[in-house]
Design an enzyme around this catalytic site. Structure first.
Site, PDB file in Angstrom:
ATOM      1  N   GLU A   1      25.452  52.531   9.906  1.00  0.00           N
ATOM      2  CA  GLU A   1      24.220  51.964   9.359  1.00  0.00           C
ATOM      3  C   GLU A   1      24.247  51.961   7.830  1.00  0.00           C
ATOM      4  O   GLU A   1      24.678  51.004   7.219  1.00  0.00           O
ATOM      5  CB  GLU A   1      22.995  52.671   9.957  1.00  0.00           C
ATOM      6  CG  GLU A   1      22.907  52.362  11.469  1.00  0.00           C
ATOM      7  CD  GLU A   1      21.677  52.928  12.153  1.00  0.00           C
ATOM      8  OE1 GLU A   1      20.571  52.749  11.627  1.00  0.00           O
ATOM      9  OE2 GLU A   1      21.826  53.545  13.221  1.00  0.00           O
TER      10      GLU A   1
HETATM   11  C1  HEC Z   1      21.770  48.527  10.209  1.00  0.00           C
HETATM   12  C2  HEC Z   1      20.432  48.343  10.735  1.00  0.00           C
HETATM   13  C3  HEC Z   1      19.485  49.523  10.633  1.00  0.00           C
HETATM   14  C4  HEC Z   1      19.109  50.205   9.494  1.00  0.00           C
HETATM   15  C5  HEC Z   1      19.604  50.023   8.083  1.00  0.00           C
HETATM   16  C6  HEC Z   1      18.102  51.152   9.922  1.00  0.00           C
HETATM   17  N1  HEC Z   1      17.891  51.041  11.270  1.00  0.00           N
HETATM   18 FE1  HEC Z   1      16.518  52.042  12.328  1.00  0.00          FE
HETATM   19  N2  HEC Z   1      17.340  51.346  14.046  1.00  0.00           N
HETATM   20  C7  HEC Z   1      18.388  50.445  14.124  1.00  0.00           C
HETATM   21  C8  HEC Z   1      18.854  50.367  15.495  1.00  0.00           C
HETATM   22  C9  HEC Z   1      19.983  49.492  16.009  1.00  0.00           C
HETATM   23  C10 HEC Z   1      18.080  51.275  16.231  1.00  0.00           C
HETATM   24  C11 HEC Z   1      18.210  51.584  17.729  1.00  0.00           C
HETATM   25  C12 HEC Z   1      19.365  52.554  17.924  1.00  0.00           C
HETATM   26  C13 HEC Z   1      19.399  53.146  19.312  1.00  0.00           C
HETATM   27  O1  HEC Z   1      18.383  53.128  20.009  1.00  0.00           O
HETATM   28  O2  HEC Z   1      20.438  53.685  19.693  1.00  0.00           O
HETATM   29  C14 HEC Z   1      17.103  51.851  15.294  1.00  0.00           C
HETATM   30  C15 HEC Z   1      16.089  52.742  15.640  1.00  0.00           C
HETATM   31  C16 HEC Z   1      15.153  53.223  14.759  1.00  0.00           C
HETATM   32  C17 HEC Z   1      13.962  53.959  15.128  1.00  0.00           C
HETATM   33  C18 HEC Z   1      13.496  54.247  16.544  1.00  0.00           C
HETATM   34  C19 HEC Z   1      12.538  53.162  16.985  1.00  0.00           C
HETATM   35  C20 HEC Z   1      12.079  53.295  18.419  1.00  0.00           C
HETATM   36  O3  HEC Z   1      11.293  52.458  18.881  1.00  0.00           O
HETATM   37  O4  HEC Z   1      12.483  54.211  19.119  1.00  0.00           O
HETATM   38  C21 HEC Z   1      13.322  54.295  13.962  1.00  0.00           C
HETATM   39  C22 HEC Z   1      12.037  55.066  13.820  1.00  0.00           C
HETATM   40  C23 HEC Z   1      14.116  53.783  12.873  1.00  0.00           C
HETATM   41  N3  HEC Z   1      15.208  53.120  13.394  1.00  0.00           N
HETATM   42  C24 HEC Z   1      13.815  53.973  11.530  1.00  0.00           C
HETATM   43  C25 HEC Z   1      14.711  53.659  10.518  1.00  0.00           C
HETATM   44  C26 HEC Z   1      14.596  54.148   9.138  1.00  0.00           C
HETATM   45  C27 HEC Z   1      13.492  55.062   8.628  1.00  0.00           C
HETATM   46  C28 HEC Z   1      15.641  53.621   8.457  1.00  0.00           C
HETATM   47  C29 HEC Z   1      16.013  53.856   7.016  1.00  0.00           C
HETATM   48  C30 HEC Z   1      16.209  55.238   6.628  1.00  0.00           C
HETATM   49  C31 HEC Z   1      16.385  52.793   9.398  1.00  0.00           C
HETATM   50  N4  HEC Z   1      15.816  52.873  10.626  1.00  0.00           N
HETATM   51  C32 HEC Z   1      17.493  52.042   9.063  1.00  0.00           C
HETATM   52  C33 HEC Z   1      18.885  49.716  13.071  1.00  0.00           C
HETATM   53  C34 HEC Z   1      18.743  50.075  11.745  1.00  0.00           C
END
Ligand code: HEC
Ligand code: HEC
Length: 342
Positions: free
Chosen positions: A142
């Site tokens: 990420e």
């Molecule tokens: C490269 C793309 C990407 C970035 C950058 C990213 N995310 Fe995500 N995020 C995802 C993906 C893909 C998932 C799901 C992963 C899984 O379920 O295994 C996720 C899941 C989540 C969830 C859970 C949501 C749920 O409904 O369960 C949260 C909260 C979240 N991210 C917050 C953040 C935060 C805060 C940041 C920055 C610090 C961030 N993400 C950066 C792609 C990203």
């Protein structure tokens, strides 16, 4: 009894097979109608935990961090790159693209309404936003940013200091304060009032006739409310609904075979802005999602939920369901992205 599981992950992983209370059945009796509408009423306040109360200063710091791409090693990926308000806080891609333009294994879920969510990720592997926030920053796929480098970079930007001091007096710039501030901001990301909410509040004209039929099907013949329950349209549980693929989801995380292919029930709020759908982006349109359910899933496996059966929907019933899902979308104020501190 159904195959799905009510969970609580933490230091101990406890699992309860739940006898599920019957889904709300749509009825023409006015009393039942009132009960049905009550079940979908929006809460009036956002719950914030005592350990990390809301303040406007915390929200401001959290928002600034959320949209700051310098939290990634490349300097061009912020949380908001993937959780983009323009796509209802997803990214509009089948699967997320992270550091080095690499495609990740799963689709970016929305961060809408997570203040109420008891577990996070498609497989529920995190319990709280505070636990989760540093994960994507450090994850090589990420944002790929080692925590020491992150702290050094933020401390090198003098305008950040006062923001931290106002938000968490005396606590300084640390992993903890970064995670806490981002979490406070995420809890403020709540879907706005949609035509459906206006209908629930008593405005009969807020929904079209087709959308009202769709609502009846959702709670009745189509059985959607068995899992997409409450105002957030999720039971916060995990199910195999017959999406093809190799990802074992909840089963791989808990190492429990009965939970293979089970994923978290996603919220349906603002869902028509988040295509393509499912944990792997495999369904392109809302109509193709309805086709999946009508067929009783695209694959039959022993783990398939008992709630997934052939539905025998007519084509106009399918259309009514799609129309109903569109009524769950709110028109929200544009999100202002804060200036990045120097
Ligand atoms: C490269 C793309 C990407 C970035 C950058 C990213 N995310 Fe995500 N995020 C995802 C993906 C893909 C998932 C799901 C992963 C899984 O379920 O295994 C996720 C899941 C989540 C969830 C859970 C949501 C749920 O409904 O369960 C949260 C909260 C979240 N991210 C917050 C953040 C935060 C805060 C940041 C920055 C610090 C961030 N993400 C950066 C792609 C990203
Ligand atoms: C057995 C529980 C269950 C039932 C019944 C159910 N769903 Fe789902 N729904 C889920 C789960 C779990 C997912 C995510 C599956 C995945 O990603 O593999 C999902 C995904 C979706 C999505 C995609 C959302 C997104 O962001 O990707 C939509 C839309 C949807 N369901 C609508 C419906 C409708 C409409 C019905 C009734 C016809 C229905 N669901 C019935 C559990 C259920």
């Amino acid at each position: 009894m159904r195959a799905s599981v009510v969970y609580s992950v933490g230091a101990l992983i406890s699992i309860t097979l739940s006898a599920y209370s019957a889904p709300l059945v749509y009825a023409s009796d006015p009393r039942d109608q009132v009960e049905l509408k009550t079940a979908y009423r929006r809460p009036s306040e956002i719950p914030h935990p005592d350990e990390n109360r809301y303040t406007p200063e915390r929200e401001k710091l959290g928002k600034t961090l959320f949209f700051d791409p310098r939290l990634s090693v490349s300097g061009f990926i912020s949380c908001g790159t993937c959780h983009n308000p323009a796509f209802a806080w997803g990214d509009g891609l089948p699967r997320a693209i992270g550091h080095g333009m690499k495609t990740l294994g799963r689709r970016t879920p929305t961060i809408l309404n997570l203040a109420w969510a008891p577990s996070l990720f498609w497989d529920g592997r995190a319990d709280t936003l505070e636990d989760q926030a540093l994960g994507p920053i450090q994850a090589p796929g990420e944002m790929n940013m080692p925590i020491g480098d992150l702290l050094a970079r933020i401390k090198s930007l003098p305008e950040y200091g006062p923001l931290f001091e106002l938000a968490y007096p005396g606590e300084g710039v640390s992993q903890k304060t970064i995670a806490k501030a981002i979490s406070v901001y995420e809890r403020t990301v709540v879907s706005g009032v949609s035509p459906f909410d206006q209908y629930i509040a008593g405005n009969e004209r807020a929904l079209t006739a087709s959308q009202k039929r769709g609502f009846a099907l959702f709670n009745g013949k189509a059985n959607c409310a068995a899992c997409h329950s409450s105002w957030r349209f999720t039971d916060d549980s995990f199910h195999d609904i017959g999406v093809p693929g190799e990802d074992l989801g909840r089963g791989a995380f808990l190492e429990i075979e009965e939970l293979n292919y089970a994923f978290k029930t996603p919220t349906l709020r603002n869902v028509d802005r988040r295509a393509p759908f499912m944990h792997d982006g495999s369904e392109a349109t809302l109509m193709s999602v309805i086709e999946l359910y009508d067929a009783g899933g695209r694959v039959r496996r022993p783990t398939l939920s008992d709630e997934i059966k052939k539905l025998g929907l007519t084509s106009s019933e399918k259309q009514d369901l799609v129309e109903f899902l569109k009524a769950l979308t709110s028109v929200d104020d544009p999100v202002m992205v804060p200036a990045a501190p120097r």
